[in-house]
Motif scaffolding. Sequence first.
Motif, PDB file in Angstrom:
ATOM      1  N   PRO A 257       0.811  -1.217   0.000  1.00 20.61           N
ATOM      2  CA  PRO A 257       0.000   0.000   0.000  1.00 20.61           C
ATOM      3  C   PRO A 257       0.850   1.276   0.000  1.00 20.61           C
ATOM      4  CG  PRO A 257      -0.942  -1.591   1.516  1.00 20.61           C
ATOM      5  CD  PRO A 257       0.398  -2.137   1.092  1.00 20.61           C
ATOM      6  N   ILE A 258       1.976   1.262   0.732  1.00 18.38           N
ATOM      7  CA  ILE A 258       2.877   2.416   0.729  1.00 18.38           C
ATOM      8  C   ILE A 258       3.546   2.549  -0.638  1.00 18.38           C
ATOM      9  CG2 ILE A 258       5.012   3.360   1.711  1.00 18.38           C
ATOM     10  CD1 ILE A 258       2.757   3.728   3.580  1.00 18.38           C
ATOM     11  N   VAL A 259       3.890   1.425  -1.240  1.00 20.77           N
ATOM     12  CA  VAL A 259       4.467   1.446  -2.592  1.00 20.77           C
ATOM     13  C   VAL A 259       3.493   2.110  -3.561  1.00 20.77           C
ATOM     14  CG1 VAL A 259       5.225   0.009  -4.527  1.00 20.77           C
ATOM     15  CG2 VAL A 259       5.917  -0.592  -2.201  1.00 20.77           C
ATOM     16  N   ALA A 260       2.203   1.767  -3.433  1.00 20.11           N
ATOM     17  CA  ALA A 260       1.187   2.342  -4.321  1.00 20.11           C
ATOM     18  C   ALA A 260       1.041   3.842  -4.095  1.00 20.11           C
ATOM     19  CB  ALA A 260      -0.148   1.634  -4.118  1.00 20.11           C
ATOM     20  N   LEU A 261       1.123   4.286  -2.837  1.00 20.25           N
ATOM     21  CA  LEU A 261       1.058   5.723  -2.567  1.00 20.25           C
ATOM     22  C   LEU A 261       2.249   6.452  -3.188  1.00 20.25           C
ATOM     23  CD1 LEU A 261      -0.130   5.914   1.165  1.00 20.25           C
ATOM     24  CD2 LEU A 261      -1.466   6.364  -0.896  1.00 20.25           C
ATOM     25  N   LEU A 262       3.420   5.813  -3.157  1.00 19.73           N
ATOM     26  CA  LEU A 262       4.595   6.398  -3.812  1.00 19.73           C
ATOM     27  C   LEU A 262       4.357   6.494  -5.318  1.00 19.73           C
ATOM     28  CD1 LEU A 262       7.496   7.440  -3.895  1.00 19.73           C
ATOM     29  CD2 LEU A 262       8.276   5.049  -3.919  1.00 19.73           C
ATOM     30  N   ALA A 263       3.755   5.461  -5.899  1.00 20.24           N
ATOM     31  CA  ALA A 263       3.456   5.478  -7.339  1.00 20.24           C
ATOM     32  C   ALA A 263       2.507   6.623  -7.683  1.00 20.24           C
ATOM     33  CB  ALA A 263       2.844   4.139  -7.762  1.00 20.24           C
ATOM     34  N   LEU A 264       1.497   6.842  -6.846  1.00 24.65           N
ATOM     35  CA  LEU A 264       0.560   7.945  -7.074  1.00 24.65           C
ATOM     36  C   LEU A 264       1.263   9.299  -6.969  1.00 24.65           C
ATOM     37  CD1 LEU A 264      -2.502   6.601  -5.053  1.00 24.65           C
ATOM     38  CD2 LEU A 264      -2.484   7.071  -7.517  1.00 24.65           C
ATOM     39  N   LYS A 265       2.211   9.390  -6.047  1.00 19.26           N
ATOM     40  CA  LYS A 265       2.948  10.642  -5.913  1.00 19.26           C
ATOM     41  C   LYS A 265       3.836  10.876  -7.131  1.00 19.26           C
ATOM     42  CE  LYS A 265       2.535  13.153  -3.660  1.00 19.26           C
ATOM     43  NZ  LYS A 265       1.749  14.400  -3.906  1.00 19.26           N
ATOM     44  N   LEU A 266       4.448   9.817  -7.641  1.00 16.03           N
ATOM     45  CA  LEU A 266       5.243   9.943  -8.872  1.00 16.03           C
ATOM     46  C   LEU A 266       4.351  10.368 -10.039  1.00 16.03           C
ATOM     47  CD1 LEU A 266       7.494   6.798  -8.402  1.00 16.03           C
ATOM     48  CD2 LEU A 266       8.333   9.155  -8.615  1.00 16.03           C
ATOM     49  N   GLN A 267       3.130   9.880 -10.048  1.00 20.04           N
ATOM     50  CA  GLN A 267       2.161  10.287 -11.072  1.00 20.04           C
ATOM     51  C   GLN A 267       1.875  11.793 -10.964  1.00 20.04           C
ATOM     52  OE1 GLN A 267      -1.850   8.573 -10.763  1.00 20.04           O
ATOM     53  NE2 GLN A 267      -1.617   7.825 -12.854  1.00 20.04           N
TER      54      GLN A 267
ATOM     55  N   VAL B  42       5.039   9.217 -14.629  1.00 21.55           N
ATOM     56  CA  VAL B  42       4.023   8.169 -14.685  1.00 21.55           C
ATOM     57  C   VAL B  42       4.626   6.793 -14.927  1.00 21.55           C
ATOM     58  CG1 VAL B  42       1.917   7.384 -15.854  1.00 21.55           C
ATOM     59  CG2 VAL B  42       2.311   9.827 -15.487  1.00 21.55           C
ATOM     60  N   ASP B  43       5.562   6.702 -15.857  1.00 25.49           N
ATOM     61  CA  ASP B  43       6.162   5.391 -16.173  1.00 25.49           C
ATOM     62  C   ASP B  43       6.877   4.802 -14.964  1.00 25.49           C
ATOM     63  OD1 ASP B  43       5.194   5.641 -18.719  1.00 25.49           O
ATOM     64  OD2 ASP B  43       7.094   6.280 -19.614  1.00 25.49           O
ATOM     65  N   GLU B  44       7.588   5.653 -14.236  1.00 23.25           N
ATOM     66  CA  GLU B  44       8.284   5.197 -13.028  1.00 23.25           C
ATOM     67  C   GLU B  44       7.274   4.716 -11.994  1.00 23.25           C
ATOM     68  OE1 GLU B  44      11.471   6.949  -9.726  1.00 23.25           O
ATOM     69  OE2 GLU B  44      10.840   8.197 -11.431  1.00 23.25           O
ATOM     70  N   GLY B  45       6.196   5.469 -11.849  1.00 24.59           N
ATOM     71  CA  GLY B  45       5.142   5.074 -10.915  1.00 24.59           C
ATOM     72  C   GLY B  45       4.515   3.745 -11.302  1.00 24.59           C
ATOM     73  N   GLU B  46       4.288   3.549 -12.594  1.00 24.21           N
ATOM     74  CA  GLU B  46       3.655   2.307 -13.040  1.00 24.21           C
ATOM     75  C   GLU B  46       4.546   1.098 -12.796  1.00 24.21           C
ATOM     76  OE1 GLU B  46       0.897   0.620 -16.667  1.00 24.21           O
ATOM     77  OE2 GLU B  46       2.039   2.465 -16.969  1.00 24.21           O
ATOM     78  N   ARG B  47       5.848   1.307 -12.882  1.00 27.65           N
ATOM     79  CA  ARG B  47       6.762   0.193 -12.579  1.00 27.65           C
ATOM     80  C   ARG B  47       6.598  -0.257 -11.128  1.00 27.65           C
ATOM     81  NH1 ARG B  47      10.240   3.050 -16.068  1.00 27.65           N
ATOM     82  NH2 ARG B  47      11.368   4.069 -14.370  1.00 27.65           N
ATOM     83  N   TYR B  48       6.458   0.697 -10.238  1.00 31.54           N
ATOM     84  CA  TYR B  48       6.216   0.358  -8.825  1.00 31.54           C
ATOM     85  C   TYR B  48       4.904  -0.413  -8.672  1.00 31.54           C
ATOM     86  CZ  TYR B  48       9.992   3.101  -6.662  1.00 31.54           C
ATOM     87  OH  TYR B  48      11.223   3.568  -6.236  1.00 31.54           O
ATOM     88  N   ILE B  49       3.861   0.033  -9.367  1.00 35.38           N
ATOM     89  CA  ILE B  49       2.562  -0.637  -9.292  1.00 35.38           C
ATOM     90  C   ILE B  49       2.672  -2.069  -9.801  1.00 35.38           C
ATOM     91  CG2 ILE B  49       0.224  -0.693 -10.273  1.00 35.38           C
ATOM     92  CD1 ILE B  49       0.374   1.429  -8.184  1.00 35.38           C
ATOM     93  N   GLN B  50       3.338  -2.252 -10.921  1.00 36.06           N
ATOM     94  CA  GLN B  50       3.448  -3.594 -11.519  1.00 36.06           C
ATOM     95  C   GLN B  50       4.248  -4.535 -10.630  1.00 36.06           C
ATOM     96  OE1 GLN B  50       5.046  -2.505 -15.364  1.00 36.06           O
ATOM     97  NE2 GLN B  50       3.017  -2.271 -16.285  1.00 36.06           N
ATOM     98  N   GLU B  51       5.319  -4.033 -10.028  1.00 34.62           N
ATOM     99  CA  GLU B  51       6.118  -4.866  -9.122  1.00 34.62           C
ATOM    100  C   GLU B  51       5.300  -5.261  -7.888  1.00 34.62           C
ATOM    101  OE1 GLU B  51       9.711  -2.789  -8.182  1.00 34.62           O
ATOM    102  OE2 GLU B  51      10.356  -2.678 -10.285  1.00 34.62           O
TER     103      GLU B  51
END
Length: 479
Positions: free
Chosen positions: A215-225, A230-239
């Motif tokens: 869940p914290i990883v996903a919040l980081l992805a949203l912040k990167l968005q 966006v691409d960096e954030g999506e990599r976090y989401i996929q992992e």
Amino acid sequence: MSSISKIALQQPLLQLQCHFTWNLQREDVDLDDLEETIGDQIKFFTKYNITIYNLLSYVCHLKDANEEALRSLKKAEEIVKRNYPGEIARSLVTWGNYAWIYYYMERYEEAQSYVNKVANSCKKLSSIAQWKIHLPEINAEKGWAFLKFGVNYYERAKDCFENALKGEPNNPEFNAGYAIAMHRLEDCFHRECEDVSLSFKPLKRAVELNPEDTPIVALLALKLQDLKRVDEGERYIQEAMQKTPEFPYFLRYAAKFYRRKGDVDKALEIVKKALEVTPNSVFLHHQLALCYRAKLFQLKKSTRYPPQDQVEELIQHSIFHFKIVTDKRPKLFVAHTDLAKMYVEAKRYEEAKATFQKMFQINNIPNIDKQRFYYHYGNFHHFQMKSESEAIQCYIEALKIENVSGIAHKCRTILKKLLDQRIQGGSRNATDFGTLGFIYNLNGEKHEAIKCYEKAVELCPNNEEYLSALCQLQLSISM
């Protein structure tokens, strides 16, 4: 007959560090919803169950279920004995809650025994003071409780986690709590600021310390968005999706990421998957409603004449899920705004108006949300109800809220246009000139503001508000 005096107990009880002394107000939360959320977290989070059971005991007490509250505390004690034998600090909040609940049950000897337990433990842990012992574990637990009690407590939650981190700067749990507090503060109070990176470093740090906390990883992805990465954030989401593909507390944020990216079908798929696991989640129903709304806007944008049956279906789905949210969380201001706007889409104006008016009954709203409300309510009066005077009043109310935001700029622009039109049309209303002067003053155009206030005073010579504003402007120019 107890030999312990009720009055004698009161002072030591107030010295305890626990949920009963942290000023957590029942009117700030929906207790049924909070209890349901805690139940889900007990099911999915094993690591923080001591904290969750302690909070549950307080919620049970607020619902007049003290026997159930004691059972929750017993579970917290069992976890400490099983996983943290000998670590007294982890039990202090639990014992404090025990003391208070026994006190309310008029079992004063048992209450006193737990007061003594805390006092003796504090003496062992610190030679400085009997009660005011500052332990990272207690600061963190206090922070988690504040996060659960809503927006009015987020600043205090941040302070608690900051204090916890002074003692243990590399503790993953404390860093996660601090990152969440910063993210929520930013989301509630800084949404319109140019700097949207306040929570980025705390989130990055929390993920570095515990990359398994998805869940914290996903919040980081949203912040990167937010930061256009966006691409960096999506990599976090996929992992993270590979690690916890069924975890609803991760999926809720993953869905939000894809909805904001424009991949609404993927977002819908993820939300529905999460709802299978936690079907009563208010957050997920809100996300689902937002997905249907996004799909509606996509459909309208893609073709000049979208199929009406599809439009109506998407509107109905969105309204249905927004209604679930407002029914379950009547204090969730943003959901009421979303529902009202969707009624407007459906041309159900009476229901939209009723929904907007319900929001006047909600207290303790962050200024940014209050400002958004007046802006949208103003638009409703302006464009749907064709009432310029009501719209102008709403936009003025929005601008009275001290907050530099994109919403404030929109209100100023619309107001200026409406008032210019009225004045050019021959208006002799002092209020129109006074309000236009107010707008010019907000924009820093003092000379134009003075002209407007002079005209307002000419039309209404005894108006103290206009005279005062004019006097202050003239003084500010002459200084």
